[in-house]
Scaffold this motif. Structure first.
Motif, PDB file in Angstrom:
ATOM      1  N   SER A 107     -14.014  97.612  60.274  1.00 23.93           N
ATOM      2  CA  SER A 107     -13.308  96.632  60.750  1.00 23.93           C
ATOM      3  C   SER A 107     -11.857  96.562  60.266  1.00 23.93           C
ATOM      4  N   ASN A 108     -10.883  96.167  60.953  1.00 27.52           N
ATOM      5  CA  ASN A 108      -9.488  95.883  60.610  1.00 27.52           C
ATOM      6  C   ASN A 108      -9.299  94.837  59.455  1.00 27.52           C
ATOM      7  N   ALA A 109     -10.287  93.911  59.557  1.00 28.65           N
ATOM      8  CA  ALA A 109     -10.280  92.754  58.511  1.00 28.65           C
ATOM      9  C   ALA A 109     -10.738  93.212  57.242  1.00 28.65           C
ATOM     10  N   TYR A 110     -11.903  93.846  57.042  1.00 32.92           N
ATOM     11  CA  TYR A 110     -12.216  94.549  56.090  1.00 32.92           C
ATOM     12  C   TYR A 110     -11.493  95.455  55.452  1.00 32.92           C
ATOM     13  N   LYS A 111     -10.825  96.191  55.902  1.00 33.63           N
ATOM     14  CA  LYS A 111      -9.824  97.153  55.640  1.00 33.63           C
ATOM     15  C   LYS A 111      -8.479  96.379  54.832  1.00 33.63           C
ATOM     16  N   LYS A 112      -8.284  95.602  55.802  1.00 33.20           N
ATOM     17  CA  LYS A 112      -6.934  94.915  55.108  1.00 33.20           C
ATOM     18  C   LYS A 112      -7.518  93.977  53.700  1.00 33.20           C
TER      19      LYS A 112
END
Length: 187
Positions: A107-112
């Motif tokens: 997920s994008n949130a995890y990567k950020k």
């Protein structure tokens, strides 16, 4: 009733009732489905319209019961297939958790969040390194100060007075020390 025919699905409308699935649910009377001469039709409906609605209601309830029976048969079949494949609830839970963790990691949130924490860690490391260097320099400056040298000289004089001439790491024996003998073995 054998355990294989018991309804154990917690989402089933028959849960915890011990309903035998071999019985037809359509044999059960449905309240209000059959015309009751004592009950007049609702206002605004003729007797024929009310009878038509009752008939349609009976058909829909029969379809619902049929669908329940089909669903129960499908659930039994799925459980049997899972048993043959060696899948149990614990394995399914493990697979679901693994799949969910993979979804979270992509997920994008995890990567950020991971990038932000990585940058924060790098900045913290740099700050601690800078602080360590500054602290080492400050301690070095302090050792070279006249106050520290004076203190060091005073401690050296005190050591000389206490230890005497043998101040190079030789132990000073105390009057209460005894040499180890058979009666006083050292431990």
């Amino acid at each position: 009733m054998d355990p294989a025919s018991q309804d154990i699905n917690l989402n089933s409308p028959n849960k915890a009732l011990g309903v035998d699935r071999t019985d037809s649910l359509s044999d059960m009377p449905v309240e209000g489905a059959m015309g009751n001469p004592a009950n007049p039709p609702p206002p605004g409906l003729t007797e024929e319209e009310a009878e038509e609605l009752r008939t349609e209601l009976t058909k829909v309830e029969e379809e619902i019961n049929t669908l329940r029976q089909v669903l129960c048969a499908k659930e039994r079949h799925a459980a049997e297939l899972k048993r043959k494949l060696g899948l149990n609830p614990l394995n399914e839970l493990r697979q679901n958790l693994t799949r969910s963790w993979q979804d979270v990691q992509t997920s994008n949130a995890y990567k950020k969040t991971q990038e932000t924490l990585s940058q924060a860690g790098q900045k913290t490391t740099a700050a601690l390194s800078t602080m360590s260097t500054a602290l080492s320099k400050k301690i070095g400056d302090m050792r070279n100060s006249s106050t520290f040298k004076s203190f060091e000289d005073k401690m050296g004089n005190l050591k000389y007075k206490v230890v005497g001439q043998r101040g190079n790491g030789d132990a000073v024996s105390s009057p209460t020390d005894t040499t180890p003998t058979q009666e006083n073995p050292s431990f």
